[in-house]
Design a protein around this motif. Structure first.
Motif, PDB file in Angstrom:
ATOM      1  N   LEU A  50       0.816  -1.212   0.000  1.00  0.00           N
ATOM      2  CA  LEU A  50       0.000   0.000   0.000  1.00  0.00           C
ATOM      3  C   LEU A  50       0.854   1.268   0.000  1.00  0.00           C
ATOM      4  O   LEU A  50       0.419   2.307  -0.481  1.00  0.00           O
ATOM      5  N   LEU A  51       2.068   1.179   0.524  1.00  0.00           N
ATOM      6  CA  LEU A  51       2.951   2.340   0.554  1.00  0.00           C
ATOM      7  C   LEU A  51       3.727   2.519  -0.747  1.00  0.00           C
ATOM      8  O   LEU A  51       4.379   3.543  -0.943  1.00  0.00           O
ATOM      9  N   ALA A  52       3.663   1.526  -1.633  1.00  0.00           N
ATOM     10  CA  ALA A  52       4.343   1.639  -2.925  1.00  0.00           C
ATOM     11  C   ALA A  52       3.721   2.781  -3.724  1.00  0.00           C
ATOM     12  O   ALA A  52       2.576   3.182  -3.485  1.00  0.00           O
ATOM     13  N   ASN A  53       4.484   3.325  -4.660  1.00  0.00           N
ATOM     14  CA  ASN A  53       3.964   4.421  -5.472  1.00  0.00           C
ATOM     15  C   ASN A  53       3.982   4.023  -6.937  1.00  0.00           C
ATOM     16  O   ASN A  53       5.047   3.961  -7.524  1.00  0.00           O
ATOM     17  N   PRO A  54       2.823   3.722  -7.512  1.00  0.00           N
ATOM     18  CA  PRO A  54       1.472   3.778  -6.954  1.00  0.00           C
ATOM     19  C   PRO A  54       1.214   2.556  -6.069  1.00  0.00           C
ATOM     20  O   PRO A  54       1.922   1.555  -6.180  1.00  0.00           O
ATOM     21  N   PRO A  55       0.202   2.631  -5.194  1.00  0.00           N
ATOM     22  CA  PRO A  55      -0.112   1.494  -4.324  1.00  0.00           C
ATOM     23  C   PRO A  55      -0.369   0.233  -5.142  1.00  0.00           C
ATOM     24  O   PRO A  55      -1.009   0.279  -6.187  1.00  0.00           O
ATOM     25  N   GLU A  56       0.188  -0.877  -4.670  1.00  0.00           N
ATOM     26  CA  GLU A  56       0.005  -2.160  -5.347  1.00  0.00           C
ATOM     27  C   GLU A  56      -1.286  -2.817  -4.874  1.00  0.00           C
ATOM     28  O   GLU A  56      -1.850  -2.453  -3.849  1.00  0.00           O
ATOM     29  N   LYS A  57      -1.719  -3.816  -5.625  1.00  0.00           N
ATOM     30  CA  LYS A  57      -2.964  -4.515  -5.321  1.00  0.00           C
ATOM     31  C   LYS A  57      -2.848  -5.289  -4.006  1.00  0.00           C
ATOM     32  O   LYS A  57      -1.870  -5.986  -3.772  1.00  0.00           O
ATOM     33  N   VAL A  58      -3.852  -5.117  -3.169  1.00  0.00           N
ATOM     34  CA  VAL A  58      -3.955  -5.811  -1.889  1.00  0.00           C
ATOM     35  C   VAL A  58      -5.379  -6.354  -1.808  1.00  0.00           C
ATOM     36  O   VAL A  58      -6.324  -5.678  -2.223  1.00  0.00           O
ATOM     37  N   GLU A  59      -5.525  -7.566  -1.274  1.00  0.00           N
ATOM     38  CA  GLU A  59      -6.860  -8.152  -1.146  1.00  0.00           C
ATOM     39  C   GLU A  59      -7.774  -7.222  -0.357  1.00  0.00           C
ATOM     40  O   GLU A  59      -7.343  -6.562   0.590  1.00  0.00           O
ATOM     41  N   ILE A  60      -9.029  -7.181  -0.757  1.00  0.00           N
ATOM     42  CA  ILE A  60      -9.987  -6.245  -0.159  1.00  0.00           C
ATOM     43  C   ILE A  60     -10.133  -6.455   1.351  1.00  0.00           C
ATOM     44  O   ILE A  60     -10.247  -5.490   2.106  1.00  0.00           O
ATOM     45  N   GLU A  61     -10.108  -7.708   1.812  1.00  0.00           N
ATOM     46  CA  GLU A  61     -10.246  -7.979   3.251  1.00  0.00           C
ATOM     47  C   GLU A  61      -9.049  -7.423   4.014  1.00  0.00           C
ATOM     48  O   GLU A  61      -9.198  -6.880   5.114  1.00  0.00           O
ATOM     49  N   VAL A  62      -7.868  -7.575   3.425  1.00  0.00           N
ATOM     50  CA  VAL A  62      -6.644  -7.068   4.045  1.00  0.00           C
ATOM     51  C   VAL A  62      -6.672  -5.547   4.057  1.00  0.00           C
ATOM     52  O   VAL A  62      -6.353  -4.920   5.066  1.00  0.00           O
ATOM     53  N   LYS A  63      -7.089  -4.967   2.943  1.00  0.00           N
ATOM     54  CA  LYS A  63      -7.169  -3.506   2.839  1.00  0.00           C
ATOM     55  C   LYS A  63      -8.141  -2.957   3.881  1.00  0.00           C
ATOM     56  O   LYS A  63      -7.879  -1.926   4.508  1.00  0.00           O
ATOM     57  N   TYR A  64      -9.251  -3.649   4.097  1.00  0.00           N
ATOM     58  CA  TYR A  64     -10.230  -3.211   5.087  1.00  0.00           C
ATOM     59  C   TYR A  64      -9.611  -3.221   6.491  1.00  0.00           C
ATOM     60  O   TYR A  64      -9.757  -2.258   7.248  1.00  0.00           O
ATOM     61  N   LYS A  65      -8.911  -4.295   6.834  1.00  0.00           N
ATOM     62  CA  LYS A  65      -8.284  -4.378   8.158  1.00  0.00           C
ATOM     63  C   LYS A  65      -7.274  -3.258   8.363  1.00  0.00           C
ATOM     64  O   LYS A  65      -7.205  -2.661   9.437  1.00  0.00           O
ATOM     65  N   ILE A  66      -6.489  -2.989   7.322  1.00  0.00           N
ATOM     66  CA  ILE A  66      -5.501  -1.920   7.419  1.00  0.00           C
ATOM     67  C   ILE A  66      -6.199  -0.571   7.558  1.00  0.00           C
ATOM     68  O   ILE A  66      -5.816   0.255   8.393  1.00  0.00           O
ATOM     69  N   ALA A  67      -7.227  -0.341   6.752  1.00  0.00           N
ATOM     70  CA  ALA A  67      -7.939   0.940   6.784  1.00  0.00           C
ATOM     71  C   ALA A  67      -8.554   1.202   8.154  1.00  0.00           C
ATOM     72  O   ALA A  67      -8.467   2.323   8.681  1.00  0.00           O
ATOM     73  N   VAL A  68      -9.165   0.198   8.742  1.00  0.00           N
ATOM     74  CA  VAL A  68      -9.771   0.361  10.068  1.00  0.00           C
ATOM     75  C   VAL A  68      -8.698   0.721  11.095  1.00  0.00           C
ATOM     76  O   VAL A  68      -8.875   1.639  11.903  1.00  0.00           O
TER      77      VAL A  68
END
Length: 84
Positions: A50-68
């Motif tokens: 997610l910190l890559a520029n541009p952000p790389e693909k991350v599974e939606i469930e993982v992205k949700y956990k990180i976002a929360v």
């Protein structure tokens, strides 16, 4: 076709926003990527993606956990930031 472009454009923008919030936590507040990953229950490599520029693909469930986790940390730490 245009609707699909708008949909994926909005997703990409949200990924960049999440990446920006992550960057503030890591760079400004000095919270390690490993700490954020452990708090979110994900792998550190997911944070790196997610910190890559541009952000790389991350599974939606993982992205949700990180976002929360990121939003919770930002809520608690926002008072420590200098006003713009």
């Amino acid at each position: 076709m245009e609707v699909g472009f708008l949909y994926f454009g909005a997703i990409e923008d949200k990924d960049r926003q999440l990446s920006g919030f992550l960057e503030v936590l890591v760079s400004y507040h000095g919270i390690s990527k490993l700490t954020i990953a452990k708090m979110a229950g994900v792998e550190e490599k997911d944070i790196d993606r997610l910190l890559a520029n541009p952000p790389e693909k991350v599974e939606i469930e993982v992205k949700y956990k990180i976002a929360v986790t990121v939003m919770e940390l930002r809520f608690w730490l926002k008072d420590c930031e200098l006003p713009i």
